[in-house]
Design a protein around this motif. Structure first.
Motif, mmCIF file in Angstrom:
data_model
loop_
_atom_site.group_PDB
_atom_site.id
_atom_site.type_symbol
_atom_site.label_atom_id
_atom_site.label_comp_id
_atom_site.label_asym_id
_atom_site.label_seq_id
_atom_site.Cartn_x
_atom_site.Cartn_y
_atom_site.Cartn_z
ATOM 1 N N GLU A 1 1.355 2.428 -15.351
ATOM 2 C CA GLU A 1 2.811 2.278 -15.019
ATOM 3 C C GLU A 1 3.100 3.043 -13.954
ATOM 4 O O GLU A 1 2.318 4.164 -13.313
ATOM 5 N N LYS A 2 4.110 2.727 -13.148
ATOM 6 C CA LYS A 2 5.073 3.392 -12.106
ATOM 7 C C LYS A 2 5.820 4.490 -12.354
ATOM 8 O O LYS A 2 6.840 4.137 -13.197
ATOM 9 N N VAL A 3 5.580 5.681 -12.547
ATOM 10 C CA VAL A 3 6.356 6.685 -12.736
ATOM 11 C C VAL A 3 7.304 7.065 -11.618
ATOM 12 O O VAL A 3 6.836 7.411 -10.285
ATOM 13 N N ALA A 4 8.415 7.147 -11.890
ATOM 14 C CA ALA A 4 9.612 7.658 -10.914
ATOM 15 C C ALA A 4 9.285 9.005 -10.372
ATOM 16 O O ALA A 4 9.358 10.184 -11.333
ATOM 17 N N GLY A 5 9.034 9.345 -9.318
ATOM 18 C CA GLY A 5 8.970 10.753 -8.827
ATOM 19 C C GLY A 5 8.328 11.024 -7.483
ATOM 20 O O GLY A 5 8.052 9.773 -6.763
ATOM 21 N N GLU A 6 8.417 12.023 -6.841
ATOM 22 C CA GLU A 6 7.948 12.079 -5.271
ATOM 23 C C GLU A 6 6.815 12.940 -5.278
ATOM 24 O O GLU A 6 6.659 14.102 -6.132
ATOM 25 N N ALA A 7 5.953 12.486 -4.648
ATOM 26 C CA ALA A 7 4.640 13.391 -4.360
ATOM 27 C C ALA A 7 4.879 14.182 -3.055
ATOM 28 O O ALA A 7 4.585 13.865 -2.055
ATOM 29 N N TYR A 8 5.012 15.324 -3.277
ATOM 30 C CA TYR A 8 5.470 16.433 -2.250
ATOM 31 C C TYR A 8 4.154 16.966 -1.548
ATOM 32 O O TYR A 8 3.262 17.316 -2.100
ATOM 33 N N ARG A 9 4.005 16.655 -0.310
ATOM 34 C CA ARG A 9 3.076 16.970 0.650
ATOM 35 C C ARG A 9 3.278 18.120 1.906
ATOM 36 O O ARG A 9 2.193 18.900 2.062
ATOM 37 N N THR A 10 4.350 17.815 2.317
ATOM 38 C CA THR A 10 4.632 18.658 3.483
ATOM 39 C C THR A 10 5.924 19.817 3.261
ATOM 40 O O THR A 10 6.855 19.510 2.578
ATOM 41 N N ALA A 11 5.768 20.675 4.217
ATOM 42 C CA ALA A 11 6.951 21.873 4.139
ATOM 43 C C ALA A 11 8.336 20.968 4.342
ATOM 44 O O ALA A 11 9.362 21.382 3.904
ATOM 45 N N GLY A 12 8.333 19.942 5.447
ATOM 46 C CA GLY A 12 9.462 19.320 5.633
ATOM 47 C C GLY A 12 9.809 18.458 4.523
ATOM 48 O O GLY A 12 11.114 18.360 4.518
ATOM 49 N N PHE B 1 4.367 -1.803 -11.288
ATOM 50 C CA PHE B 1 3.300 -1.136 -11.788
ATOM 51 C C PHE B 1 2.350 -0.520 -10.670
ATOM 52 O O PHE B 1 2.674 -0.957 -9.678
ATOM 53 N N VAL B 2 1.477 0.046 -10.950
ATOM 54 C CA VAL B 2 0.545 0.755 -9.949
ATOM 55 C C VAL B 2 -0.975 0.333 -10.076
ATOM 56 O O VAL B 2 -1.493 -0.036 -11.273
ATOM 57 N N VAL B 3 -1.768 -0.028 -8.990
ATOM 58 C CA VAL B 3 -3.068 -0.442 -9.307
ATOM 59 C C VAL B 3 -3.886 0.770 -8.097
ATOM 60 O O VAL B 3 -3.485 0.605 -7.075
ATOM 61 N N ARG B 4 -4.848 1.196 -8.666
ATOM 62 C CA ARG B 4 -5.895 1.951 -7.820
ATOM 63 C C ARG B 4 -7.193 1.377 -7.995
ATOM 64 O O ARG B 4 -7.829 0.928 -8.805
ATOM 65 N N LEU C 1 0.796 -1.028 0.070
ATOM 66 C CA LEU C 1 -0.016 0.058 -0.093
ATOM 67 C C LEU C 1 0.958 1.143 0.043
ATOM 68 O O LEU C 1 1.838 1.348 0.827
ATOM 69 N N ILE C 2 0.771 2.056 -1.145
ATOM 70 C CA ILE C 2 1.456 3.529 -1.113
ATOM 71 C C ILE C 2 0.839 4.361 -0.017
ATOM 72 O O ILE C 2 -0.269 4.547 -0.205
ATOM 73 N N ALA C 3 1.698 4.843 0.935
ATOM 74 C CA ALA C 3 1.141 5.741 1.978
ATOM 75 C C ALA C 3 0.737 6.991 1.333
ATOM 76 O O ALA C 3 1.442 7.733 0.429
ATOM 77 N N GLY C 4 -0.015 7.955 2.068
ATOM 78 C CA GLY C 4 -0.157 9.105 1.647
ATOM 79 C C GLY C 4 -1.654 9.565 1.220
ATOM 80 O O GLY C 4 -2.168 10.431 1.502
ATOM 81 N N GLY C 5 -2.495 8.477 0.672
ATOM 82 C CA GLY C 5 -3.712 8.849 0.329
ATOM 83 C C GLY C 5 -4.819 8.554 1.020
ATOM 84 O O GLY C 5 -4.602 7.812 2.205
ATOM 85 N N LYS C 6 -5.493 9.593 1.265
ATOM 86 C CA LYS C 6 -6.728 9.595 2.036
ATOM 87 C C LYS C 6 -8.170 9.078 1.633
ATOM 88 O O LYS C 6 -9.167 9.226 2.128
ATOM 89 N N SER C 7 -8.090 8.499 0.376
ATOM 90 C CA SER C 7 -9.342 8.320 -0.568
ATOM 91 C C SER C 7 -9.103 7.075 -1.027
ATOM 92 O O SER C 7 -9.262 6.103 -0.322
ATOM 93 N N ASN C 8 -8.830 7.106 -2.384
ATOM 94 C CA ASN C 8 -8.833 5.799 -3.199
ATOM 95 C C ASN C 8 -7.603 5.184 -2.510
ATOM 96 O O ASN C 8 -6.472 5.853 -2.059
ATOM 97 N N LEU C 9 -7.464 3.870 -2.909
ATOM 98 C CA LEU C 9 -6.275 2.938 -2.304
ATOM 99 C C LEU C 9 -5.284 2.659 -3.230
ATOM 100 O O LEU C 9 -5.787 2.387 -4.439
ATOM 101 N N THR C 10 -3.895 3.018 -3.301
ATOM 102 C CA THR C 10 -2.925 2.705 -4.202
ATOM 103 C C THR C 10 -1.963 1.698 -4.003
ATOM 104 O O THR C 10 -1.462 2.144 -2.721
ATOM 105 N N TYR C 11 -1.796 0.930 -4.937
ATOM 106 C CA TYR C 11 -0.621 -0.251 -4.670
ATOM 107 C C TYR C 11 0.506 0.002 -5.463
ATOM 108 O O TYR C 11 0.070 0.215 -6.716
#
Length: 342
Positions: A109-120, A54-57, A35-45
């Motif tokens: 497909e799984k795309v390489a990249g960061e999902a930036y969420r916080t100032a930290g 690859f990624v499943v939603r 499970l990819i952390a961070g989402g609070k709606s759909n589940l992303t794996y």
């Protein structure tokens, strides 16, 4: 060869059988999922067969609103936009059979990249890189709004006539189906928005949930946005709803103290509202007028979404961490919506 491993909402063995049926010969062996952390709606794996990943939603577990979490909508939007200059993941397969994972889902497909969420997360990049990343985010939004829907096969993707009026009614209905407590400011905001709906403008493709953490980015690149994801609310309508929603997301940390929501906009170098708007217009986005209605609608929408997540949390139907304080943000958001439309 390892045995299939299942996580909540994802039956690895059932998925493997289905995927091998629709794309035979592609799996090198049994799949495992995380499970990819961070989402609070759909589940992303993140799913791997040991060779490729690859990624499943899929929709969340339990209490799913009838018009929300539309996997077919996400799949259609990204498949169509692959021919545009809006960066999206390559789509691989879509399943409408609930018996496989208990709900519709799709594979990309799984795309390489960061999902930036916080100032930290942003602070180590430095102010210049943060400013560049945020500017690119706004420029990609402008490019999306410049796409002519019919030219990418999305001419029938939505009903743009009466879009804003339907949005007010839709989020009112969503609240009725998920409210866990009396919310008098919601009733007041709904009444105010219902009485001040602007006329329809030129329609375009609306993402519906556009924000920094719905982008996959490589901050060091000249073009850091590698993919726009989370298209479950995409449609045809007024693109300025995306602009207003982005501004409201950027204000969430200030409204709620950052406890239950993203606070990326607090990072040094992150542009202010006026800079965001001027960047959008300069990049070919729509002309901006009075955004007070759109901002009020955006505050209502996010409040309703968070109340729905809070509903699932109270029912024990969330997967992962970070849900315990989501409900705290709802009432401050509704109050901000009233202030925006005063």
């Amino acid at each position: 060869m390892s045995e299939p491993v299942s996580v909540p909402g994802f039956d690895a063995d059932a998925f493997g059988r289905w995927y091998d049926g629709v794309r035979p010969g592609e799996l090198a062996g049994p799949v495992t999922a995380t499970l990819i952390a961070g989402g609070k709606s759909n589940l992303t794996y993140s799913v791997t067969d040991g060779t490729s990943t690859f990624v499943v939603r899929r929709p969340p577990l339990g209490h799913v609103q009838a018009t929300a979490h539309d996997m077919g909508r996400e799949y259609t939007a990204m498949s169509a936009l692959a021919a545009s200059d809006v960066p999206v993941p390559r789509t691989l397969a879509h399943c409408t059979d609930d018996t496989v994972l208990g709900a519709p889902f799709y594979v990309m497909e799984k795309v390489a990249g960061e999902a930036y969420r916080t100032a930290g997360q942003l602070e180590p990049l430095g102010p210049d890189a943060t400013a560049h990343l945020a500017r690119s985010m706004v420029e990609v939004l402008a490019r999306l709004h410049a796409v002519v829907p019919a030219e990418v096969g999305l001419g029938d993707f939505g009903r743009p006539a009466g879009f804003l009026e339907r949005q007010v009614r839709r989020w009112g209905r969503q609240l009725e189906g998920s409210a866990t407590r009396p919310l008098p400011d919601a009733e007041a905001l709904l009444a105010r928005l219902s009485g001040s709906v602007p006329p329809d403008g030129e329609p375009g493709i609306v993402h519906g949930d556009y924000r920094l953490d719905n982008l996959l980015c490589v901050a060091a690149d000249d073009s850091p946005v590698k993919a726009v994801v989370d298209w479950e609310m995409a449609t045809l309508g007024d693109p300025l709803t995306d602009v207003a929603l982005l501004l409201v997301y950027d204000n969430l940390g200030h409204i709620t103290g950052g406890g239950a929501v993203a606070d990326a906009s607090a990072a040094p170098g992150y542009p202010d509202r006026d800079t965001q708007l001027s960047t959008y217009v300069a990049a070919g986005g729509r002309e901006l007028g009075d955004l007070s209605f759109h901002l009020g609608l955006a505050y209502l929408k996010i409040a309703v979404i968070l109340e729905g997540i809070h509903h699932r949390y109270l029912a024990g139907q969330t997967v992962g961490d970070g849900f315990d304080r989501v409900g705290e943000a709802v009432e401050p958001l509704l109050a901000a919506g009233l202030d925006a439309t005063a």
